[in-house]
Design an enzyme around this catalytic site. Sequence first.
Site, mmCIF file in Angstrom:
data_model
loop_
_atom_site.group_PDB
_atom_site.id
_atom_site.type_symbol
_atom_site.label_atom_id
_atom_site.label_comp_id
_atom_site.label_asym_id
_atom_site.label_seq_id
_atom_site.Cartn_x
_atom_site.Cartn_y
_atom_site.Cartn_z
ATOM 1 N N LYS A 10 8.500 25.852 124.190
ATOM 2 C CA LYS A 10 6.844 25.970 124.837
ATOM 3 C C LYS A 10 6.997 24.155 125.602
ATOM 4 O O LYS A 10 7.838 23.254 124.594
ATOM 5 C CB LYS A 10 6.170 26.264 123.918
ATOM 6 N N ASP A 136 2.296 26.241 115.677
ATOM 7 C CA ASP A 136 2.405 27.018 116.736
ATOM 8 C C ASP A 136 3.024 28.325 116.719
ATOM 9 O O ASP A 136 3.211 29.250 117.880
ATOM 10 C CB ASP A 136 3.883 25.781 117.131
#
Length: 289
Positions: A10, A136
């Site tokens: 990401k 995350d």
Amino acid sequence: MKLMIKAPAKINLTLDVLHKRPDGYHEVEMIMTTVDLADRLELESLEKDEIRIISHNRFVPDDSRNLAYQAAKILKQRYNIKQGIAIQIDKIIPVAAGLAGGSSDAAAALKGLNALWGLGLSLDELAEIGAEIGSDVSFCVYGGTALATGRGEKINRLPTPPNCWVILAKPTIGVSTGEVYKSLKLGRMNRPNTNAMIEAIRENDYDKMCANVGNVLESVTLNAHPEVALIKEQMIRFGADTVLMSGSGPTVFGLVRHDSRMHRVYNCLRGFCDQVYAVRMLGDGNSVD
């Protein structure tokens, strides 16, 4: 029985830190999106009741420090799974890079084991479990693009960002997320405009997206590691439309619209940085494949 699953990296289009919470975590507000740079996990059932992590990357722990190991352990304990599992991690995402490689491995393990063990858990349920592993992991369970709040575990999905190239460059250093947060001075930050970034994504406005990237952790890492600042300067000089550090760093990414410009920036960076990648944003969430 075997199952293969991808674990995409990401990037943060925005990262804002609002305040420190009573539990010691920081309250954050960030927009993240997955890109098509991915680790590959192979899950294989074992007769012996154990969790085995296999990786040829010496920086990937093969014990309980590994987030994919933790994902398997939580599922085994919570759902009384007596079957063993071997998780082989083909590490493509740079380690300690601000790209959520470990978190994505954990999310992929949760999704893969959910399928392999027939648990029937929804993405929302898997994301809730993921929040226990790392901040995350919840986002990585969903993939795609989202606004993450709380300590990163509260996820609001967003549309696919405007189409473009993402050029990633990581210097040969690792950065401790904890140390970066410790050094952050909350009163002295240029905060990104999160709402403007959400508008840019919803309006599919590339220029507006480029104008509103921002990361409050960037100044901390740039001050501590001049090589990160140098990569950022070079990427701008070579023609990226906008440049930002991802997460706590040290990876820097540049957005580029056109193929010719992408090749120019990529080739110029390869001259002095070993780990350079030209990828696309994935847009929609990823699935077991």
